[in-house]
Design a protein around this motif. Structure first.
Motif, PDB file in Angstrom:
ATOM      1  N   UNK A   6       0.820  -1.212   0.000  1.00 28.56           N
ATOM      2  CA  UNK A   6       0.000   0.000   0.000  1.00 28.56           C
ATOM      3  C   UNK A   6       0.856   1.264   0.000  1.00 28.56           C
ATOM      4  N   UNK A   7       1.799   1.393   0.943  1.00 31.12           N
ATOM      5  CA  UNK A   7       2.594   2.615   1.020  1.00 31.12           C
ATOM      6  C   UNK A   7       3.804   2.435   1.935  1.00 31.12           C
ATOM      7  N   UNK A   8       4.697   3.420   1.873  1.00 31.24           N
ATOM      8  CA  UNK A   8       5.825   3.537   2.803  1.00 31.24           C
ATOM      9  C   UNK A   8       5.647   4.868   3.518  1.00 31.24           C
ATOM     10  N   UNK A   9       5.942   4.903   4.818  1.00 35.78           N
ATOM     11  CA  UNK A   9       5.856   6.145   5.589  1.00 35.78           C
ATOM     12  C   UNK A   9       7.226   6.431   6.190  1.00 35.78           C
ATOM     13  N   UNK A  49       5.861   5.005 -11.000  1.00 32.50           N
ATOM     14  CA  UNK A  49       5.027   3.822 -11.251  1.00 32.50           C
ATOM     15  C   UNK A  49       3.850   3.692 -10.288  1.00 32.50           C
ATOM     16  N   UNK A  50       3.556   4.746  -9.518  1.00 33.22           N
ATOM     17  CA  UNK A  50       2.337   4.776  -8.715  1.00 33.22           C
ATOM     18  C   UNK A  50       2.438   4.349  -7.269  1.00 33.22           C
ATOM     19  N   UNK A  51       3.622   4.019  -6.778  1.00 38.56           N
ATOM     20  CA  UNK A  51       3.763   3.654  -5.359  1.00 38.56           C
ATOM     21  C   UNK A  51       3.657   4.918  -4.501  1.00 38.56           C
ATOM     22  N   UNK A  52       3.011   4.800  -3.359  1.00 36.57           N
ATOM     23  CA  UNK A  52       2.810   5.930  -2.456  1.00 36.57           C
ATOM     24  C   UNK A  52       3.893   5.952  -1.382  1.00 36.57           C
TER      25      UNK A  52
END
Length: 83
Positions: A6-9, A49-52
């Protein structure tokens, strides 16, 4: 169990400078930039490429450790979606 990334924070002492670095180095796009109710600046970026990738600072009165089991700078977490 099915899952997907989903994502990296990331936590940064200067979220704006960190986001700008990723924009210049990797062509990230800044999707949003806001101060959240608990006082941290929260910048949502997206890779080509769309990664959050989310980048935020310390919350109000949050003490940031250097690299221990408490909140610290660097990778805060990575998120996955599950069923």
């Amino acid at each position: 169990m099915a899952y997907e990334f989903d994502h990296i924070h990331l936590k940064s002492a200067d979220p704006g400078a960190t986001a700008d670095w990723y924009v210049k180095a990797f062509n990230f796009k800044i999707i949003s930039d806001a101060i959240r109710p608990w006082g941290d600046r929260f910048i949502r970026c997206e890779t080509v490429d769309g990664a959050v990738v989310n980048i935020s600072g310390a919350r109000t009165n949050e003490k940031m450790g250097d690299s221990d089991s408490s909140a610290h700078w660097g990778l805060e977490h990575f998120g996955i979606k599950v069923d």
